[in-house]
Design a protein around this motif. Structure first.
Motif, PDB file in Angstrom:
ATOM      1  N   ASP A  45     -49.146 -77.491  -5.406  1.00 16.71           N
ATOM      2  CA  ASP A  45     -48.399 -76.461  -4.679  1.00 16.71           C
ATOM      3  C   ASP A  45     -47.015 -77.031  -4.404  1.00 16.71           C
ATOM      4  O   ASP A  45     -46.858 -77.886  -3.525  1.00 16.71           O
ATOM      5  N   ASN A  47     -44.502 -75.700  -3.013  1.00 11.96           N
ATOM      6  CA  ASN A  47     -43.862 -75.155  -1.818  1.00 11.96           C
ATOM      7  C   ASN A  47     -44.269 -75.891  -0.547  1.00 11.96           C
ATOM      8  O   ASN A  47     -43.836 -75.539   0.538  1.00 11.96           O
ATOM      9  N   ARG A  48     -45.127 -76.899  -0.673  1.00 13.29           N
ATOM     10  CA  ARG A  48     -45.600 -77.653   0.477  1.00 13.29           C
ATOM     11  C   ARG A  48     -45.492 -79.142   0.153  1.00 13.29           C
ATOM     12  O   ARG A  48     -45.398 -79.524  -0.992  1.00 13.29           O
ATOM     13  N   PRO A  63     -45.383 -76.761   4.920  1.00 16.05           N
ATOM     14  CA  PRO A  63     -44.412 -76.058   4.071  1.00 16.05           C
ATOM     15  C   PRO A  63     -43.025 -76.671   4.207  1.00 16.05           C
ATOM     16  O   PRO A  63     -42.668 -77.211   5.251  1.00 16.05           O
ATOM     17  N   TYR A  64     -42.250 -76.602   3.132  1.00 16.58           N
ATOM     18  CA  TYR A  64     -40.851 -77.013   3.191  1.00 16.58           C
ATOM     19  C   TYR A  64     -40.057 -76.006   4.024  1.00 16.58           C
ATOM     20  O   TYR A  64     -39.117 -76.355   4.702  1.00 16.58           O
ATOM     21  N   ASP A  65     -40.438 -74.750   3.942  1.00 14.33           N
ATOM     22  CA  ASP A  65     -39.767 -73.675   4.671  1.00 14.33           C
ATOM     23  C   ASP A  65     -40.297 -73.634   6.095  1.00 14.33           C
ATOM     24  O   ASP A  65     -41.482 -73.382   6.307  1.00 14.33           O
ATOM     25  N   LEU A  68     -42.609 -70.710   7.329  1.00 11.83           N
ATOM     26  CA  LEU A  68     -43.984 -70.540   6.850  1.00 11.83           C
ATOM     27  C   LEU A  68     -44.954 -71.123   7.870  1.00 11.83           C
ATOM     28  O   LEU A  68     -44.567 -71.909   8.733  1.00 11.83           O
ATOM     29  N   ARG A 134     -36.126 -72.104 -13.157  1.00 11.08           N
ATOM     30  CA  ARG A 134     -36.893 -73.099 -12.401  1.00 11.08           C
ATOM     31  C   ARG A 134     -36.745 -74.470 -13.053  1.00 11.08           C
ATOM     32  O   ARG A 134     -36.536 -75.462 -12.385  1.00 11.08           O
ATOM     33  N   ASN A 138     -35.143 -77.635 -11.225  1.00 12.39           N
ATOM     34  CA  ASN A 138     -36.125 -78.654 -10.866  1.00 12.39           C
ATOM     35  C   ASN A 138     -36.320 -79.715 -11.942  1.00 12.39           C
ATOM     36  O   ASN A 138     -36.855 -80.774 -11.663  1.00 12.39           O
TER      37      ASN A 138
END
Length: 174
Positions: A45, A47-48, A63-65, A68, A134, A138
């Motif tokens: 994942d 996003n984490r 989470p990076y955000d 969240l 992406r 990345n």
């Protein structure tokens, strides 16, 4: 042959992604069968980021955000697990499932070191604008793995481009 058995050292690590063509898993399974090694199917994942991980494959990730939800235990995606189970049914290859979090190349490399795997199997990027963007921002997981750790990396082409066509990152002819 279950999804979460423990294995000794030296398996084949295959990166699996929901919606990924089964060919990546099939190549990893064939290599594992040829070398009589277990298969480790890992999904990441991105996003984490990893907070902690447990022997059963469960990870606790944040989470990076900041908007969240907070830390949560992440288990392997049940649909992806069923997809793997059906693809490997009847092959007699022992396998395990691992849920990872964070940068995919870093997480796969870390797991490869932890398990002392022989090879890492990944697919090429997804086709289309979203996949190209992406990868541009990345970088390619396969390229990062090939340059940042010492194991052989098998890259399975998902959408080979015929010889006369431009590669996805090349400019169209003028």
């Amino acid at each position: 042959m279950s999804g979460n058995d423990s294995f000794g050292r030296g398996g084949i690590l295959v990166a699996v992604v929901p919606g990924q063509p089964v060919i990546v898993l099939e190549h990893g399974a064939r290599l594992a069968d040829d070398l009589d090694l277990p298969l480790i199917c890992a999904t990441v994942d991105p996003n984490r980021y990893l907070v902690s991980s447990y022997v059963d494959g469960t990870v606790v990730a944040l989470p990076y955000d900041p908007d969240l939800p907070e830390a949560e235990e992440e288990r392997f995606d049940p649909e992806l697990e069923e997809h793997i189970r059906s693809a490997l049914a009847g092959r007699g290859i022992p396998y395990t499932l691992k849920q990872l979090a964070g940068d995919p190349a870093w997480a796969l490399s870390r797991l490869a070191d932890e398990l002392d795997v022989r090879y890492i199997v990944v697919g090429t990027r997804e086709a289309g604008l979203r996949g190209s963007l992406r990868e541009f921002f990345n970088g390619s997981v396969a390229v990062h793995l090939a340059h940042r750790q010492h194991r052989p990396v098998m890259v399975v082409p998902l959408a080979p481009v015929p010889g006369a066509q431009n590669l996805p990152w090349e400019d169209p002819p003028v």
